[in-house]
Design a protein around this motif. Structure first.
Motif, PDB file in Angstrom:
ATOM      1  N   SER A  31      11.279  -6.177   5.570  1.00 23.33           N
ATOM      2  CA  SER A  31      10.374  -6.947   6.241  1.00 23.33           C
ATOM      3  C   SER A  31       9.224  -6.459   7.108  1.00 23.33           C
ATOM      4  CB  SER A  31      11.388  -7.873   7.117  1.00 23.33           C
ATOM      5  OG  SER A  31      12.202  -8.546   6.419  1.00 23.33           O
ATOM      6  N   LEU A  32       9.548  -5.296   8.078  1.00 21.38           N
ATOM      7  CA  LEU A  32       8.845  -4.867   8.781  1.00 21.38           C
ATOM      8  C   LEU A  32       7.649  -4.177   7.846  1.00 21.38           C
ATOM      9  CD1 LEU A  32       8.912  -4.601  11.699  1.00 21.38           C
ATOM     10  CD2 LEU A  32       9.501  -2.050  11.533  1.00 21.38           C
ATOM     11  N   ARG A  33       7.717  -3.491   6.805  1.00 13.71           N
ATOM     12  CA  ARG A  33       6.859  -3.111   5.980  1.00 13.71           C
ATOM     13  C   ARG A  33       5.856  -4.078   5.523  1.00 13.71           C
ATOM     14  NH1 ARG A  33      10.986   0.380   4.087  1.00 13.71           N
ATOM     15  NH2 ARG A  33      11.418  -0.896   2.272  1.00 13.71           N
ATOM     16  N   LEU A  34       6.293  -5.237   4.984  1.00 16.74           N
ATOM     17  CA  LEU A  34       5.671  -6.233   4.536  1.00 16.74           C
ATOM     18  C   LEU A  34       4.678  -6.711   5.710  1.00 16.74           C
ATOM     19  CD1 LEU A  34       8.194  -8.203   2.265  1.00 16.74           C
ATOM     20  CD2 LEU A  34       5.848  -6.931   1.687  1.00 16.74           C
ATOM     21  N   ARG A  35       5.159  -6.846   6.967  1.00 13.84           N
ATOM     22  CA  ARG A  35       4.323  -7.447   7.884  1.00 13.84           C
ATOM     23  C   ARG A  35       3.319  -6.621   8.517  1.00 13.84           C
ATOM     24  NH1 ARG A  35       6.550 -10.936  13.125  1.00 13.84           N
ATOM     25  NH2 ARG A  35       6.637 -12.379  11.319  1.00 13.84           N
ATOM     26  N   GLY A  36       3.633  -5.352   8.259  1.00  9.05           N
ATOM     27  CA  GLY A  36       2.745  -4.327   8.966  1.00  9.05           C
ATOM     28  C   GLY A  36       1.439  -4.149   7.964  1.00  9.05           C
ATOM     29  N   LEU A  37       1.636  -4.360   6.577  1.00 11.66           N
ATOM     30  CA  LEU A  37       0.668  -4.406   5.601  1.00 11.66           C
ATOM     31  C   LEU A  37      -0.053  -5.682   6.005  1.00 11.66           C
ATOM     32  CD1 LEU A  37      -0.901  -3.260   3.262  1.00 11.66           C
ATOM     33  CD2 LEU A  37       0.964  -4.089   1.822  1.00 11.66           C
ATOM     34  N   ALA A  38       0.361  -6.831   5.934  1.00 10.27           N
ATOM     35  CA  ALA A  38      -0.165  -7.971   6.231  1.00 10.27           C
ATOM     36  C   ALA A  38      -1.141  -7.864   7.757  1.00 10.27           C
ATOM     37  CB  ALA A  38       0.740  -9.090   6.233  1.00 10.27           C
ATOM     38  N   LEU A  39      -0.624  -7.318   8.505  1.00 13.01           N
ATOM     39  CA  LEU A  39      -1.343  -7.272   9.695  1.00 13.01           C
ATOM     40  C   LEU A  39      -2.504  -6.496   9.762  1.00 13.01           C
ATOM     41  CD1 LEU A  39       1.535  -7.188  12.249  1.00 13.01           C
ATOM     42  CD2 LEU A  39      -0.005  -9.165  12.230  1.00 13.01           C
ATOM     43  N   LEU A  40      -2.493  -5.477   8.800  1.00 17.23           N
ATOM     44  CA  LEU A  40      -3.571  -4.560   8.626  1.00 17.23           C
ATOM     45  C   LEU A  40      -4.868  -5.207   8.114  1.00 17.23           C
ATOM     46  CD1 LEU A  40      -1.879  -1.039   7.414  1.00 17.23           C
ATOM     47  CD2 LEU A  40      -3.267  -1.632   9.827  1.00 17.23           C
ATOM     48  N   ILE A  41      -4.478  -5.999   6.911  1.00 18.45           N
ATOM     49  CA  ILE A  41      -5.476  -6.762   6.490  1.00 18.45           C
ATOM     50  C   ILE A  41      -6.018  -8.022   7.356  1.00 18.45           C
ATOM     51  CG2 ILE A  41      -5.979  -8.521   4.565  1.00 18.45           C
ATOM     52  CD1 ILE A  41      -3.544  -6.976   2.907  1.00 18.45           C
ATOM     53  N   TRP A  42      -4.894  -8.554   7.968  1.00 16.36           N
ATOM     54  CA  TRP A  42      -5.628  -9.676   9.104  1.00 16.36           C
ATOM     55  C   TRP A  42      -6.415  -9.169  10.105  1.00 16.36           C
ATOM     56  CZ3 TRP A  42      -4.517 -10.081  14.486  1.00 16.36           C
ATOM     57  CH2 TRP A  42      -4.767 -11.506  14.898  1.00 16.36           C
ATOM     58  N   LEU A  43      -6.352  -7.843  10.608  1.00 13.52           N
ATOM     59  CA  LEU A  43      -6.977  -7.271  11.798  1.00 13.52           C
ATOM     60  C   LEU A  43      -8.416  -7.069  11.085  1.00 13.52           C
ATOM     61  CD1 LEU A  43      -4.837  -4.730  13.596  1.00 13.52           C
ATOM     62  CD2 LEU A  43      -6.061  -6.540  14.566  1.00 13.52           C
ATOM     63  N   ALA A  44      -8.718  -6.425   9.976  1.00  7.78           N
ATOM     64  CA  ALA A  44      -9.879  -6.342   9.369  1.00  7.78           C
ATOM     65  C   ALA A  44     -10.381  -7.944   9.219  1.00  7.78           C
ATOM     66  CB  ALA A  44      -9.722  -5.731   7.813  1.00  7.78           C
ATOM     67  N   LEU A  45     -10.023  -8.864   8.910  1.00  6.74           N
ATOM     68  CA  LEU A  45     -10.443 -10.059   8.817  1.00  6.74           C
ATOM     69  C   LEU A  45     -10.897 -10.678   9.939  1.00  6.74           C
ATOM     70  CD1 LEU A  45      -8.109 -11.803   5.960  1.00  6.74           C
ATOM     71  CD2 LEU A  45     -10.718 -11.042   5.861  1.00  6.74           C
ATOM     72  N   MET A  46     -10.106 -10.433  11.064  1.00  6.49           N
ATOM     73  CA  MET A  46     -10.493 -10.821  12.583  1.00  6.49           C
ATOM     74  C   MET A  46     -11.807 -10.304  13.043  1.00  6.49           C
ATOM     75  SD  MET A  46      -8.374 -13.330  13.040  1.00  6.49           S
ATOM     76  CE  MET A  46      -8.513 -13.838  11.272  1.00  6.49           C
ATOM     77  N   GLY A  47     -11.907  -8.908  12.635  1.00  7.84           N
ATOM     78  CA  GLY A  47     -12.981  -8.101  12.926  1.00  7.84           C
ATOM     79  C   GLY A  47     -14.166  -8.762  12.377  1.00  7.84           C
TER      80      GLY A  47
END
Length: 421
Positions: free
Chosen positions: A94-110
């Motif tokens: 679960s932690l690996r899945l969330r970590g990957l999703a958060l990296l994509i999210w940070l790029a989009l928020m930028g």
């Protein structure tokens, strides 16, 4: 005293549950409550417009981060994991899945930060807040996993340390025109540190072992989807109003509405603490003893209703006093909106109680459908009333949304319980 409740008390189960509820509540009070006090200090250090900018940025980002959360916080609480191997495997995947999703999210928020109006969403606040919110989401998953292992004291300790450090940061920073940006960057650093500490503890205590039990990533995503949609819907009717106010009415209206919302959200701490305690216990009871599940479910509904009613009454009677004491006279105009919002703690407590029973009995999909419909109604209604009725209309829509949610989920719980008996 009712025989079932007397037996419950004699076995000591209720006593231990009350102790754990208290521990969880202390953690939430220290984390959410002291954080709210910290924001009050921040509000006193800057102009209402600057405070409105920070509220607008944080509200939008904390709403958007629900998507990369994938619904895993609540989902993992609802899992019955009797072995250490099952827990370790589920947590690490679960932690690996969330970590990957958060990296994509940070790029989009930028990218989004360059599009939004800078007057309401300044980049120097947006960027550090986005990073901090992402690391907060990373920490929350591990903390939720620890709750399934009954480590409420440890979670409370970490929540307390973070809240105290944030409070000290707000006091330590010197007053200046750059205060809000400095606070946002400091909060980001604290969020990163907490995430690293919690992750390190998990890796040390729950070392990966040879996997004799596996669950695929696609299965986690599929099972977590109803929880993610539920959290997204909940975030819509909890936070979208602030974002709509910010975008349509601007930072001045946000500064007026924000204090009422801050106090309202602080009032959810006791019902939420009971939810975090009861959900894993009811999930286990549903798997082992349906009669016990129903008895404990009804008891927690009664406690939720009593708690919520007392909080609602307090907010209505003491709205002026609370705002004057906490935010000072500059924010006293928020009192009228706080009174309009005062029924919500009672409604929200019951929604927690009904939602807990649906989730623990593997009926989250039913709850999610209703939440999505109510969320859509909330957004449409807010957009319809904000121009003619302003903040008063937004407040009334909030109350109507929670009433609709409670009515629909209560009916679903009653109907689905008939099929189980």
């Amino acid at each position: 005293m009712m025989p079932r409740l007397r037996d419950f008390l004699q076995r000591g189960t209720l006593h231990q549950a009350v102790v754990n509820w208290g521990i969880i509540l202390v953690g939430l009070l220290l984390h959410n409550g002291l954080t709210a006090v910290t924001l009050i200090i921040v509000a006193r250090q800057v102009s209402p417009d600057a405070y409105g900018q920070y509220v607008a940025v944080y509200a939008l980002l904390s709403f958007a981060v629900v998507l990369p959360g994938l619904g895993l916080d609540t989902w993992i609480l609802a899992q019955y994991l009797p072995t250490r191997v099952q827990f370790t495997s589920l947590w690490s995947q679960s932690l690996r899945l969330r970590g990957l999703a958060l990296l994509i999210w940070l790029a989009l928020m930028g990218l989004l930060g360059f599009i939004l109006p800078r007057e309401t969403y300044p980049w120097q606040i947006w960027q550090p807040t986005a990073v901090g919110v992402a690391f907060d989401s990373f920490s929350l998953l591990s903390l939720a996993a620890l709750r399934t292992q009954n480590q409420h004291k440890l979670v409370t300790a970490w929540q307390a340390v973070f809240a105290i450090a944030l409070f000290a940061l707000a006091l330590w920073l010197p007053s200046s025109s750059n205060y809000i940006a400095a606070f946002a960057n400091g909060r980001m650093v604290l969020s990163i540190l907490l995430a690293l500490i919690v992750l390190g503890y998990h890796q040390w205590l729950y070392k990966p072992t040879v996997q004799t039990w596996e669950i695929s990533n696609w299965e986690i995503l599929r099972e977590g989807r109803p929880f993610m949609l539920a959290e997204l819907a909940s975030a819509v009717y909890v936070r979208a109003d602030v974002s709509i106010v910010s975008l349509v009415l601007g930072k001045s209206a946000t500064a007026l509405y924000g204090p009422a919302i801050n106090l309202l959200q602080a009032s959810f701490l006791a019902p939420r603490a009971l939810f975090l305690l009861i959900l894993p216990l009811l999930s286990k009871a549903f798997q082992q003893d349906l009669g016990k599940f129903n008895r404990h479910g009804i008891l927690q509904l009664f406690i939720q209703a009593t708690t919520g009613a007392l909080i609602s009454l307090g907010l209505f009677i003491f709205a002026d006093d609370l705002l004057t004491l906490i935010f000072r006279e500059a924010y006293l105009g928020s009192a009228q909106y706080l009174r309009l919002l005062s029924p919500i703690p009672f409604l929200r407590a019951l929604n927690f109680g009904v939602g807990t029973m649906l989730t623990a009995s593997n009926r989250q999909a039913l709850n999610t459908r209703v939440q999505m419909i109510v969320a859509a109604f909330n957004v449409i209604a807010n957009l319809a009333v904000i121009s003619p009725f302003g903040l008063a209309g937004i407040s009334i829509v909030y109350v109507i949304s929670d009433t609709l949610l409670l009515s629909a989920t209560s009916y679903l719980l009653w109907r689905s319980n008939k099929s189980l008996t």
